[in-house]
Design a protein around this motif. Structure first.
Motif, PDB file in Angstrom:
ATOM      1  N   ARG A  33       0.836  -1.195   0.000  1.00  0.00           N
ATOM      2  CA  ARG A  33       0.000   0.000   0.000  1.00  0.00           C
ATOM      3  C   ARG A  33       0.876   1.253   0.000  1.00  0.00           C
ATOM      4  O   ARG A  33       2.062   1.203   0.327  1.00  0.00           O
ATOM      5  N   GLY A  34       0.269   2.383  -0.323  1.00  0.00           N
ATOM      6  CA  GLY A  34       1.048   3.617  -0.447  1.00  0.00           C
ATOM      7  C   GLY A  34       0.903   4.584   0.703  1.00  0.00           C
ATOM      8  O   GLY A  34       1.447   5.674   0.665  1.00  0.00           O
TER       9      GLY A  34
ATOM     10  N   GLN B 100       5.959   6.527   0.917  1.00  0.00           N
ATOM     11  CA  GLN B 100       6.304   5.772  -0.295  1.00  0.00           C
ATOM     12  C   GLN B 100       7.480   4.829  -0.070  1.00  0.00           C
ATOM     13  O   GLN B 100       8.330   4.634  -0.941  1.00  0.00           O
ATOM     14  N   LYS B 101       7.506   4.202   1.097  1.00  0.00           N
ATOM     15  CA  LYS B 101       8.649   3.337   1.430  1.00  0.00           C
ATOM     16  C   LYS B 101       8.769   2.155   0.465  1.00  0.00           C
ATOM     17  O   LYS B 101       9.880   1.695   0.188  1.00  0.00           O
ATOM     18  N   ASN B 102       7.644   1.676  -0.051  1.00  0.00           N
ATOM     19  CA  ASN B 102       7.695   0.479  -0.882  1.00  0.00           C
ATOM     20  C   ASN B 102       8.360   0.693  -2.239  1.00  0.00           C
ATOM     21  O   ASN B 102       8.688  -0.277  -2.926  1.00  0.00           O
ATOM     22  N   ILE B 103       8.557   1.962  -2.627  1.00  0.00           N
ATOM     23  CA  ILE B 103       9.251   2.206  -3.895  1.00  0.00           C
ATOM     24  C   ILE B 103      10.545   3.021  -3.687  1.00  0.00           C
ATOM     25  O   ILE B 103      11.107   3.542  -4.646  1.00  0.00           O
TER      26      ILE B 103
ATOM     27  N   ASP C  93      12.940  -4.991   9.031  1.00  0.00           N
ATOM     28  CA  ASP C  93      11.549  -4.759   8.630  1.00  0.00           C
ATOM     29  C   ASP C  93      11.418  -3.252   8.471  1.00  0.00           C
ATOM     30  O   ASP C  93      11.335  -2.515   9.458  1.00  0.00           O
ATOM     31  N   ILE C  94      11.422  -2.785   7.247  1.00  0.00           N
ATOM     32  CA  ILE C  94      11.567  -1.353   6.975  1.00  0.00           C
ATOM     33  C   ILE C  94      10.258  -0.614   7.217  1.00  0.00           C
ATOM     34  O   ILE C  94       9.271  -0.834   6.512  1.00  0.00           O
ATOM     35  N   ASP C  95      10.270   0.253   8.214  1.00  0.00           N
ATOM     36  CA  ASP C  95       9.082   1.040   8.542  1.00  0.00           C
ATOM     37  C   ASP C  95       9.425   2.507   8.778  1.00  0.00           C
ATOM     38  O   ASP C  95       8.552   3.353   8.755  1.00  0.00           O
TER      39      ASP C  95
END
Length: 222
Positions: free
Chosen positions: A10-11, A18-21, A202-204
Motif C-alpha cells: 500500500r502507499g 512511499q517506502k515500498n518504492i 523490517d523497513i518502517d
C-alpha cells in the motif's frame, strides 16, 4: 491448482512515505520481491501486487507483476495483511492452492529459500509455513516499575538461555482456503528456522531503511 506470490504494497505509510518504492541499489524495494518471486518460477506460477497507489502500480507493472487494485476500505493503517491477500484471491480467475506472501519491507532473502521451504511444506502436508529466527536477547517485563526477567535469571549467561524465536517476515506459505477464512498462520504451521542477515530487517522508518542499505552494501552487494 496454482501457487502464486502476493506482495501487498500500500502507499499510505506515514512514518516513511512511499517506502515500498524507495530505491535500494537503484531498485525499488517492491521490485526486489517481484524479481525474487519471478526467479522462482518453477514453483511460483504468477506474481501479484496488491496496491491502491498509482505510483506503486507503475513500478509493479514495470517489473513484470500483475496488479490487483486494492479498495481504499482495506488499505488503512490498521487493516490486516490477510485482507489484501483475500481480495486478490477473490479477483483473479486462477484456481489457487497455495499463496506465498512476500513483504516488500523484507527485500532480501536467501536465493534458495522458496525451494527449501516449499519442499518441506509439500512433504509434511501442513496448511502453512513461516520463517522464524532465534532471538538471543535477555528479555523481561516491567511490572510496578520493576524489571522482571522473562527468559532468564539474573546473572545467567546469554549462551545458556532457553531458545526463543521471532517471526521474521521473510516468507509465508499458506493454503488459499485458509486465507479465505482470514488466516495466514494456521495452528499446524511449520516454523522454518533461518539465520540470515536480513531476518532482523523490517523497513518502517528512515532509520530502518538506512540500516537495510548498510547491511545490503556491506553483506550482499559486496
Amino acid at each position: 491448482m496454482k501457487t502464486i506470490a502476493i506482495i501487498p504494497a500500500r502507499g499510505g505509510s506515514k512514518r516513511l512515505p512511499q517506502k515500498n518504492i524507495k530505491l535500494l541499489d537503484e531498485i525499488p524495494l517492491l521490485a526486489h520481491s517481484i524479481l525474487y518471486a519471478k526467479a522462482n518460477s518453477k514453483i511460483i506460477d504468477e506474481v501479484y501486487v496488491s496496491t491502491e497507489d498509482p505510483e506503486i502500480k507503475k513500478v509493479a507493472l514495470k517489473y513484470g507483476a500483475k496488479v490487483i487494485d486494492r479498495p481504499e476500505n482495506i488499505s488503512g493503517d490498521l487493516e490486516p495483511t490477510v485482507s489484501a491477500l483475500k481480495h486478490v484471491l477473490e479477483n483473479i480467475d486462477l484456481e489457487v492452492e497455495n499463496v506465498i506472501l512476500l513483504q516488500p519491507t523484507n527485500p532480501v532473502r536467501p536465493e534458495n529459500l522458496v525451494q527449501k521451504t516449499f519442499e518441506i511444506y509439500d512433504k509434511i502436508k501442513c496448511n502453512s509455513l513461516f520463517t522464524v529466527s532465534r532471538d538471543h536477547k535477555k528479555l523481561g517485563k516491567i511490572i510496578d516499575q520493576k524489571f522482571v526477567p522473562f527468559n532468564y535469571k539474573i546473572g545467567q549467561r546469554s549462551q545458556d538461555l532457553e531458545p526463543l524465536y521471532f517471526e521474521n517476515g521473510l516468507l509465508y506459505i499458506t493454503k488459499s482456503k485458509l486465507i479465505m477464512e482470514n488466516i495466514i498462520i494456521s495452528e499446524d504451521a511449520f516454523p522454518f528456522e533461518i539465520d540470515h542477515i536480513f531476518a532482523n530487517v523490517d523497513i518502517d522508518t528512515q532509520a530502518d531503511f538506512d540500516y537495510a542499505k548498510y547491511l545490503y552494501y556491506k553483506n550482499i552487494k559486496n
